[in-house]
Write a protein that holds these residues in place. Structure first.
Motif, PDB file in Angstrom:
ATOM      1  N   ALA A   1      54.239  85.923  84.870  1.00  0.00           N
ATOM      2  CA  ALA A   1      54.825  84.682  85.534  1.00  0.00           C
ATOM      3  C   ALA A   1      55.591  83.641  84.540  1.00  0.00           C
ATOM      4  CB  ALA A   1      53.539  83.906  85.997  1.00  0.00           C
ATOM      5  N   SER A   2      55.330  83.777  83.275  1.00  0.00           N
ATOM      6  CA  SER A   2      55.793  83.086  82.297  1.00  0.00           C
ATOM      7  C   SER A   2      55.928  83.676  81.044  1.00  0.00           C
ATOM      8  CB  SER A   2      55.354  81.508  82.400  1.00  0.00           C
ATOM      9  OG  SER A   2      54.089  81.750  81.762  1.00  0.00           O
ATOM     10  N   ALA A   3      56.734  83.088  80.165  1.00  0.00           N
ATOM     11  CA  ALA A   3      56.218  83.560  78.473  1.00  0.00           C
ATOM     12  C   ALA A   3      55.121  83.275  78.077  1.00  0.00           C
ATOM     13  CB  ALA A   3      57.538  82.863  77.784  1.00  0.00           C
ATOM     14  N   ALA A   4      54.146  82.538  78.703  1.00  0.00           N
ATOM     15  CA  ALA A   4      52.690  82.357  78.288  1.00  0.00           C
ATOM     16  C   ALA A   4      51.728  83.269  79.247  1.00  0.00           C
ATOM     17  CB  ALA A   4      52.592  80.744  78.324  1.00  0.00           C
ATOM     18  N   TRP A   5      52.099  83.822  80.333  1.00  0.00           N
ATOM     19  CA  TRP A   5      50.936  84.381  80.960  1.00  0.00           C
ATOM     20  C   TRP A   5      51.531  85.711  81.628  1.00  0.00           C
ATOM     21  CZ3 TRP A   5      49.030  85.262  85.962  1.00  0.00           C
ATOM     22  CH2 TRP A   5      47.770  85.656  85.939  1.00  0.00           C
ATOM     23  N   CYS A   6      50.821  86.873  81.199  1.00  0.00           N
ATOM     24  CA  CYS A   6      51.079  88.025  82.045  1.00  0.00           C
ATOM     25  C   CYS A   6      49.892  88.795  82.267  1.00  0.00           C
ATOM     26  CB  CYS A   6      51.839  88.883  80.844  1.00  0.00           C
ATOM     27  SG  CYS A   6      53.336  88.296  80.173  1.00  0.00           S
ATOM     28  N   VAL A   7      49.960  89.627  83.096  1.00  0.00           N
ATOM     29  CA  VAL A   7      48.589  90.715  83.358  1.00  0.00           C
ATOM     30  C   VAL A   7      49.148  92.127  83.400  1.00  0.00           C
ATOM     31  CG1 VAL A   7      46.749  91.059  85.086  1.00  0.00           C
ATOM     32  CG2 VAL A   7      47.729  88.767  84.938  1.00  0.00           C
ATOM     33  N   ALA A   8      48.489  92.633  82.757  1.00  0.00           N
ATOM     34  CA  ALA A   8      48.705  94.271  82.611  1.00  0.00           C
ATOM     35  C   ALA A   8      47.434  95.039  83.405  1.00  0.00           C
ATOM     36  CB  ALA A   8      48.928  94.797  81.326  1.00  0.00           C
ATOM     37  N   VAL A   9      47.682  95.962  84.090  1.00  0.00           N
ATOM     38  CA  VAL A   9      46.741  96.915  84.611  1.00  0.00           C
ATOM     39  C   VAL A   9      46.569  98.417  84.102  1.00  0.00           C
ATOM     40  CG1 VAL A   9      46.427  95.461  86.652  1.00  0.00           C
ATOM     41  CG2 VAL A   9      48.237  97.080  86.791  1.00  0.00           C
ATOM     42  N   GLY A  10      45.432  99.021  84.048  1.00  0.00           N
ATOM     43  CA  GLY A  10      45.501 100.337  83.472  1.00  0.00           C
ATOM     44  C   GLY A  10      44.638 101.103  84.513  1.00  0.00           C
ATOM     45  N   TYR A  11      44.579 102.211  83.760  1.00  0.00           N
ATOM     46  CA  TYR A  11      43.720 103.227  84.400  1.00  0.00           C
ATOM     47  C   TYR A  11      42.032 103.008  84.269  1.00  0.00           C
ATOM     48  CZ  TYR A  11      42.631 108.173  85.962  1.00  0.00           C
ATOM     49  OH  TYR A  11      42.100 109.449  86.504  1.00  0.00           O
ATOM     50  N   GLN A  12      41.347 103.521  85.571  1.00  0.00           N
ATOM     51  CA  GLN A  12      40.070 103.304  85.518  1.00  0.00           C
ATOM     52  C   GLN A  12      39.706 101.782  85.899  1.00  0.00           C
ATOM     53  OE1 GLN A  12      37.753 105.317  82.479  1.00  0.00           O
ATOM     54  NE2 GLN A  12      38.572 107.325  83.315  1.00  0.00           N
ATOM     55  N   ASN A  13      40.435 101.190  86.507  1.00  0.00           N
ATOM     56  CA  ASN A  13      40.292  99.757  86.890  1.00  0.00           C
ATOM     57  C   ASN A  13      40.301  98.491  86.067  1.00  0.00           C
ATOM     58  OD1 ASN A  13      38.349 101.846  88.546  1.00  0.00           O
ATOM     59  ND2 ASN A  13      38.590 100.189  90.107  1.00  0.00           N
ATOM     60  N   SER A  14      40.940  98.814  84.936  1.00  0.00           N
ATOM     61  CA  SER A  14      41.196  97.900  83.793  1.00  0.00           C
ATOM     62  C   SER A  14      42.147  96.898  83.900  1.00  0.00           C
ATOM     63  CB  SER A  14      41.269  98.598  82.499  1.00  0.00           C
ATOM     64  OG  SER A  14      42.438  99.379  82.576  1.00  0.00           O
ATOM     65  N   THR A  15      41.833  95.651  83.464  1.00  0.00           N
ATOM     66  CA  THR A  15      42.914  94.486  83.713  1.00  0.00           C
ATOM     67  C   THR A  15      42.793  94.085  82.334  1.00  0.00           C
ATOM     68  OG1 THR A  15      42.269  94.232  85.896  1.00  0.00           O
ATOM     69  CG2 THR A  15      43.170  92.342  84.889  1.00  0.00           C
ATOM     70  N   PHE A  16      44.076  93.634  81.859  1.00  0.00           N
ATOM     71  CA  PHE A  16      44.227  92.771  80.579  1.00  0.00           C
ATOM     72  C   PHE A  16      45.225  91.488  81.015  1.00  0.00           C
ATOM     73  CE2 PHE A  16      43.402  97.211  79.864  1.00  0.00           C
ATOM     74  CZ  PHE A  16      42.503  97.183  78.914  1.00  0.00           C
ATOM     75  N   VAL A  17      44.847  90.327  80.261  1.00  0.00           N
ATOM     76  CA  VAL A  17      45.609  89.181  80.634  1.00  0.00           C
ATOM     77  C   VAL A  17      46.119  88.599  79.176  1.00  0.00           C
ATOM     78  CG1 VAL A  17      45.377  86.720  81.437  1.00  0.00           C
ATOM     79  CG2 VAL A  17      43.988  88.501  82.355  1.00  0.00           C
ATOM     80  N   TYR A  18      47.247  88.300  79.270  1.00  0.00           N
ATOM     81  CA  TYR A  18      48.272  87.760  78.187  1.00  0.00           C
ATOM     82  C   TYR A  18      48.483  86.325  78.312  1.00  0.00           C
ATOM     83  CZ  TYR A  18      52.103  86.885  74.621  1.00  0.00           C
ATOM     84  OH  TYR A  18      52.835  86.455  73.751  1.00  0.00           O
ATOM     85  N   SER A  19      47.605  85.406  77.539  1.00  0.00           N
ATOM     86  CA  SER A  19      47.618  84.039  77.542  1.00  0.00           C
ATOM     87  C   SER A  19      47.822  83.289  76.055  1.00  0.00           C
ATOM     88  CB  SER A  19      46.371  83.382  78.272  1.00  0.00           C
ATOM     89  OG  SER A  19      46.162  82.250  78.187  1.00  0.00           O
ATOM     90  N   SER A  20      48.653  82.418  76.053  1.00  0.00           N
ATOM     91  CA  SER A  20      49.076  81.760  74.883  1.00  0.00           C
ATOM     92  C   SER A  20      49.110  82.756  73.739  1.00  0.00           C
ATOM     93  CB  SER A  20      47.895  80.486  74.633  1.00  0.00           C
ATOM     94  OG  SER A  20      47.773  79.829  75.674  1.00  0.00           O
ATOM     95  N   GLY A  21      49.865  83.698  73.784  1.00  0.00           N
ATOM     96  CA  GLY A  21      50.127  84.514  72.791  1.00  0.00           C
ATOM     97  C   GLY A  21      49.302  85.748  72.498  1.00  0.00           C
ATOM     98  N   LYS A  22      48.137  85.795  73.327  1.00  0.00           N
ATOM     99  CA  LYS A  22      46.987  86.958  72.866  1.00  0.00           C
ATOM    100  C   LYS A  22      46.343  87.581  74.155  1.00  0.00           C
ATOM    101  CE  LYS A  22      44.869  84.092  69.196  1.00  0.00           C
ATOM    102  NZ  LYS A  22      43.675  83.322  68.636  1.00  0.00           N
ATOM    103  N   TRP A  23      46.385  88.841  73.936  1.00  0.00           N
ATOM    104  CA  TRP A  23      45.665  89.571  74.974  1.00  0.00           C
ATOM    105  C   TRP A  23      44.178  89.420  74.902  1.00  0.00           C
ATOM    106  CZ3 TRP A  23      48.595  91.900  78.620  1.00  0.00           C
ATOM    107  CH2 TRP A  23      49.996  91.729  78.516  1.00  0.00           C
TER     108      TRP A  23
END
Length: 300
Positions: free
Chosen positions: A68-90
């Protein structure tokens, strides 16, 4: 004329799967070994392992990413996994619902994403939890989503296929609509059997979306209906529309095509090494295209 620059992002060629560039100076690439690479305007970071496990088509396999911005992302993976990027960290988020393999995610604003899976599942994410799982295409074994694009929390277009028809479901005011066939003709059985069907969709506004498929067709949405045109003799793998009326598509020959003024340009090769798998255009002047060799082609 346009200028091109090629950056080697994933030197070990861990099968990069997606790219997201919300601004001209920030991008994220994810790959199928669970790595994330970040661009901050002048270069790409080394790979950061953000999954707890590795292995192709295993828990470490990242399918898609959206920012959504340079400070917030979401990645999705196999087997229902979710990862959030916020303020430079996953960080690891909650598992998403459904049958285990996400096809696409779109996060137009912070704390809102829509995602679809390969089993006709559609759902939303508010930054902390998933909700609203449904199967807009009917839930049949022959129904599958391949991509989704949102302009905000009140509009998304999900692209999929049922039997031999390319179809979409529109998300409006918190509800996924019934499937709508967008192509004038069904796909031949032989084409669907080989996996050649809709590949990507991008919406700049609720009244302007473009979808593409592996038969070189582009489908345009004007807010009420879809129209189809064949624009490339090669497969169209990806499309990105940074503004209403303007899109850039990438094909299986390493070419880019531009939609402007209601007409598509002829294919122009930007990557001689092979096909363009994903493209993200944060502005009308700048696009980042990702190929299977871990290279990003920057088009200006």
């Amino acid at each position: 004329g346009a200028s091109y620059q090629i950056d080697l992002v994933d030197p070990t060629s861990n099968m990069p799967s997606a790219i997201a560039c919300p601004t001209t100076t920030f991008c994220v690439v994810v790959d199928q070994e669970g790595n994330a690479y970040v661009f901050h305007g002048s270069g790409w970071s080394p790979p950061e392992q953000i999954t707890s496990d590795t292995g192709l088509t295993g828990p470490g396999d990242l399918q898609d990413v959206s920012c959504a911005s340079a400070a917030w992302c979401v990645a999705v993976g196999y087997q229902n996994s979710t990862f959030v990027y916020s303020s430079g960290k996953w960080s690891e988020g909650p598992n998403y619902p459904g049958q285990g393999e996400m096809a696409s995610i779109s996060c137009p604003i912070v704390d809102f994403c829509a995602a679809v899976d390969g089993f006709d599942g559609a759902m939303t994410f508010d930054g902390s939890s998933w909700s609203g799982y449904t199967q807009p295409l009917g839930g049949a074994n022959i129904a599958s989503f391949v991509a989704v694009s949102c302009t905000g929390s009140d509009f998304c277009a999900a692209l999929g296929v049922t039997t031999t028809n390319p179809e979409t479901s529109l998300y409006r005011s918190g509800t996924w609509g019934p499937p709508v066939i967008i192509g004038p003709n069904p796909y031949p059985d032989s084409v669907v059997g080989s996996g050649n069907y809709p590949s990507s969709v991008s919406c700049a506004t609720p009244t302007f979306c473009v979808a593409v498929d592996w038969l070189g067709q582009a489908f345009a949405f004007d807010g009420s209906s879809w129209s189809a045109h064949t624009v490339d003799e090669n497969s169209l793998n990806t499309v990105s529309c940074p503004s209403s009326g303007l899109c850039v598509a990438g094909d299986g020959n390493g070419d880019e095509l531009t939609l402007t003024g209601g007409a598509w340009s002829a294919p122009a090769q930007v990557d001689s090494n092979g096909q363009i798998g994903e493209i993200s255009c944060p502005s009308v002047q700048l696009c980042f295209a990702l190929d299977p060799d871990g290279e990003v082609v920057v088009s200006k």
